[in-house]
Scaffold this motif. Sequence first.
Motif, short mmCIF file in Angstrom:
data_model
loop_
_atom_site.label_atom_id
_atom_site.label_comp_id
_atom_site.label_asym_id
_atom_site.label_seq_id
_atom_site.Cartn_x
_atom_site.Cartn_y
_atom_site.Cartn_z
N GLN A 152 43.84 31.69 32.82
CA GLN A 152 42.82 32.56 34.10
C GLN A 152 43.07 34.13 33.54
O GLN A 152 44.57 33.84 34.60
CB GLN A 152 42.58 31.94 35.72
CG GLN A 152 41.71 33.04 36.27
CD GLN A 152 41.82 32.33 38.22
OE1 GLN A 152 42.00 31.25 38.26
NE2 GLN A 152 41.53 33.19 39.15
N LYS A 153 42.84 34.95 33.88
CA LYS A 153 43.56 36.14 33.18
C LYS A 153 43.35 36.40 34.73
O LYS A 153 42.12 36.74 35.74
CB LYS A 153 42.79 37.35 32.03
CG LYS A 153 42.15 36.61 31.07
CD LYS A 153 41.77 37.95 30.19
CE LYS A 153 41.58 37.41 28.53
NZ LYS A 153 41.25 37.67 27.32
N TYR A 154 45.30 37.77 34.35
CA TYR A 154 45.46 38.78 35.99
C TYR A 154 43.96 40.26 35.67
O TYR A 154 44.03 40.57 34.59
CB TYR A 154 46.45 39.15 35.88
CG TYR A 154 47.26 38.29 36.08
CD1 TYR A 154 47.74 37.90 37.18
CD2 TYR A 154 47.89 37.53 34.95
CE1 TYR A 154 48.80 36.85 37.89
CE2 TYR A 154 49.01 36.32 35.18
CZ TYR A 154 49.33 36.53 36.24
OH TYR A 154 50.45 35.19 37.06
N GLN A 155 44.24 40.42 36.72
CA GLN A 155 42.95 41.01 37.22
C GLN A 155 43.67 42.68 37.53
O GLN A 155 44.03 42.54 38.96
CB GLN A 155 41.82 41.30 38.21
CG GLN A 155 40.55 42.75 37.99
CD GLN A 155 40.32 42.89 37.14
OE1 GLN A 155 39.37 42.61 36.02
NE2 GLN A 155 40.88 43.83 36.01
N THR A 206 48.07 46.44 41.41
CA THR A 206 48.38 45.27 42.30
C THR A 206 47.99 44.10 41.10
O THR A 206 46.64 45.13 40.57
CB THR A 206 47.99 45.42 43.63
OG1 THR A 206 46.29 45.82 43.63
CG2 THR A 206 48.88 46.14 44.46
N GLY A 207 48.34 43.48 41.65
CA GLY A 207 47.39 42.20 40.37
C GLY A 207 47.56 42.12 38.86
O GLY A 207 47.07 41.21 38.13
N ASN A 208 48.32 43.00 38.54
CA ASN A 208 49.43 42.72 37.50
C ASN A 208 50.26 41.40 37.06
O ASN A 208 50.64 40.73 37.72
CB ASN A 208 49.91 43.87 36.73
CG ASN A 208 50.19 43.48 35.01
OD1 ASN A 208 49.44 42.95 35.28
ND2 ASN A 208 51.31 44.47 35.13
N GLU A 209 50.51 40.82 35.82
CA GLU A 209 50.81 39.23 35.41
C GLU A 209 52.88 39.94 35.42
O GLU A 209 52.45 41.41 35.19
CB GLU A 209 50.82 39.27 34.14
CG GLU A 209 51.56 38.09 33.47
CD GLU A 209 51.16 37.15 32.21
OE1 GLU A 209 52.48 36.91 31.56
OE2 GLU A 209 50.04 38.99 31.71
N GLU A 223 46.40 39.57 26.34
CA GLU A 223 45.82 38.95 26.33
C GLU A 223 45.54 37.91 27.35
O GLU A 223 44.98 36.69 27.23
CB GLU A 223 46.57 37.80 25.18
CG GLU A 223 48.12 38.02 25.67
CD GLU A 223 49.06 38.79 25.16
OE1 GLU A 223 50.19 38.63 26.12
OE2 GLU A 223 48.28 40.49 25.01
N SER A 224 46.75 38.60 27.88
CA SER A 224 46.15 37.81 29.46
C SER A 224 46.01 38.68 30.57
O SER A 224 46.14 37.98 32.01
CB SER A 224 47.92 37.67 29.58
OG SER A 224 48.54 38.52 29.70
N THR A 225 45.48 39.63 30.47
CA THR A 225 44.83 40.90 32.00
C THR A 225 43.96 41.25 32.00
O THR A 225 43.36 41.54 30.46
CB THR A 225 46.01 42.18 31.94
OG1 THR A 225 45.97 42.32 30.88
CG2 THR A 225 47.41 41.27 32.36
N LYS A 226 42.90 41.04 32.35
CA LYS A 226 41.91 41.84 31.95
C LYS A 226 41.43 43.28 32.13
O LYS A 226 42.74 44.11 32.49
CB LYS A 226 40.64 42.02 33.19
CG LYS A 226 40.18 39.81 33.27
CD LYS A 226 39.48 39.49 34.50
CE LYS A 226 38.68 38.31 34.11
NZ LYS A 226 38.14 38.18 35.57
N ALA A 227 40.56 44.28 31.44
CA ALA A 227 40.63 45.54 31.73
C ALA A 227 39.83 46.14 33.00
O ALA A 227 39.39 45.30 34.03
CB ALA A 227 39.37 46.15 30.58
N TRP A 228 40.26 47.31 33.78
CA TRP A 228 40.37 47.92 34.63
C TRP A 228 40.36 49.46 33.97
O TRP A 228 40.58 50.25 33.58
CB TRP A 228 41.02 47.55 35.21
CG TRP A 228 40.40 47.85 37.15
CD1 TRP A 228 40.19 47.00 38.03
CD2 TRP A 228 41.06 49.56 37.59
NE1 TRP A 228 40.02 47.95 39.13
CE2 TRP A 228 40.55 49.46 39.06
CE3 TRP A 228 42.05 50.81 36.87
CZ2 TRP A 228 40.59 50.26 39.45
CZ3 TRP A 228 41.86 50.97 37.84
CH2 TRP A 228 41.50 51.95 39.13
N ASP A 229 38.42 49.52 34.98
CA ASP A 229 37.91 51.17 35.26
C ASP A 229 37.95 51.30 35.86
O ASP A 229 37.08 50.62 37.14
CB ASP A 229 36.37 51.29 34.33
CG ASP A 229 36.91 52.71 33.90
OD1 ASP A 229 37.20 53.02 34.56
OD2 ASP A 229 35.94 52.33 33.33
#
Length: 773
Positions: free
Chosen positions: A443-446, A468-471, A552-558
């Motif tokens: 479940q990817k980190y956001q 915040t919310g980083n792996e 590979e383990s985190t979602k993109a954020w804008d």
Amino acid sequence: MNQRKYDQDPGLSPGRTPARRMFAKTGALVAAGALAISAAGAGAILAAPAAQAASDLPGMHQSGITVQAPPPGAFGDWSMWLGSLNLNGAAGGTTAFCFDMGVPAGPSGAGAVGSLANPQLNYAIQKYQSDPANHPALAYLAHELADPKFNVPWSGAGAPYPDLRDSTDPQLAGVRAQASAILADAQANSGPYSTQPKLSMNADGRGGTVTSTELVSAAGNGLTGFSARAVLNGPAVWAGTNSQAVNLHAGDQLGFTATGNGIVSVTLTIDAPGTAATTYSVPGFQNLMVAGGAQPVAGTSADAKVVFDFQPVATSTAGQVVEGGQPLVDVLHVNTSTGNANDWAFVNGGDVPARFDVDWYYSPVKLAPSAQIPAGAVKFASGTGTATGPGDVTVTADKNADKAGYYYPVARFLKAAQPAANQQYFTGDWAAGFNDPNEQSLQKYQPQVVTKASVIEAGKVYDVITVTGNEPGKELSVTTDLVLTSAAPVAGGTDTAPADAEVIGTVTTKVTGDGEFKTAAVEVPWEKIVAEKWAKGLKANLYFSEKIAGTESTKAWDGKELLPNETVPVEKPSIVTKASENGTVPVVAHDTGVVSGTIPSGTGIKVTTKVNQYKFDDSTDGSAQAVCANPSWSSADQDVTTAGEVTYPSHTIAYKGTYGYVEELNLTIDKGPGKTPFTAQLHKGVCGEKAETVIAFPEAVTVTPDKPALLVNTGFAPTNGAVQEAGPNMPLLIAGGSALVAALLAGAGLLYRKRFANRAAEPGNVHADELTD
């Protein structure tokens, strides 16, 4: 074989040469059953030759008897060899039998010319020829079954030939009885043959016995004792061996045991008697035959199922990425430990069911593969799936993914967890390794960023970002754009940038895990702000906008646009000033200003302010007209580095009249050697503002009225009659006036001309702050 003997005729007269006994022989070795017959003339009586001993044909005769077999009406001695011959004309040669009469015997070494398809005769010879005592009966059968002249006695026409069928030779009674018995055996047991083996399974399905291994004759009788070979097809071996092939004799029963799970059959191959004899001859001579060799006959049993202990195992493919709240799913690719799908056991016509258990382990960070569950992994969920044979089984966890991180399914097979009746079919327990290939769900980190822009320092601005919310321990690159716009910040921000948004600079900040981080500073584009925003009467705002690229383990954020906390207002600077109070000449006056807005700063950037004093006229009653043509006094430039209060230098007003102050704020940007500096007037006060007016009263005046509300000049008189043209370095408040100002200047010119005309008469009244030509 037959030979004639000629005796002396007793009716001859004396003196005649007595006839001698003669033996007519061929010039070569003679084959069995051949007759050499000659007639004594037309209508002559057949002469019966005397019996010829076997020794008369050395190397040709093998085993047999000589019998009398005259044709009808014959007299004399008609002897016939009834037995076997040496095909090669030498002792120990291949055993042969003649099967026709009336043809001279051929020489030895004659070649094979064909075959005689008579399964009964071939069976009889092949079975019984090993005992020489059977050879007369076999020779008799050869003529009975294959010689066309056996059942057609000589009719008197043509060359005579022996009549074996009707011969009364006393030896033939036993021969005929023996031949009849052999023929009865052949009729019951000769080919064509077949074999139909069967498998008899044990009750537990783990082995059995091969039965019905007899050779089956054309009449349906089973024959035993023939050499055979049995081969097991499938996961089984012959009992007591480690082999799937074994030699046996037709009629044997053998046991077998399973070595795996699957389908078993047996193929039986028996060396059966042939069904055709080989014939030999040389043209013009008697035909011989030799029994055909063994002919393999094969048959395969019906299939049977066998079972054996087996070990279910599985590889796994988990869902690689799972969203929060979605189920955790693992697909087991089930097989046996050998990889052979046929090893799976069968019970009651179906595959034995095998239950697999799957546990999911959670970790906030990625863990390395290992044989054992690592200490950092925490059991999160469980699930079960049942396989009924090799193939895929989908197992769903009893809990959905509920937090970012890594989920590792680990499958296992426990023998004790299977139904008691089925446990006998399983070898033991099995478990997958931790984080085997494809056994990881993520479940990817956001990650998200909250920012607070700094104030402008030394001409630069930076952003303080809180991630915040980083792996945990994960390094990310946060991309920050500094954007220039005239749009105002919006509570909560916007998803899209304003129409006039222009990216001024981009910086990348490396962050690891969560925390607060400071971006690199970006220079404020003062020239662009002055020329493209302030000069056009537009507001200027700088705001930061962050983005995080996915990994590979985190979602993109804008991030949002125009967030208040990320916006730095760049307010056009201005000055509000207030002149000192009215007074009686000589008046020590000054102007005090308050600078507001954003003061440009940075390397090569200089902001200065100055104030100019203008004398409107000599009136002191508040009736002066505000005209700002040529300053009566100007202050020196003062550096401005920050907003706040500015006190311009004091000076003395020596002559009565009404005076006004006009302040300026100017910008210079040094672009480096050889380049023209950028200059602009950021602010210029309005001529004739009440707060910036000072009245200097004569000494006789004792009453100080309020500062007059003058007619405010909306512009400034041209300097030396020239109007500045617009350009990139043009002051924001351009010198020049309207038609009204021109009229006021005309009045001012009259006033100054009057005063200058009186200078010679009143030298002591010249104002110390007035300018002279």
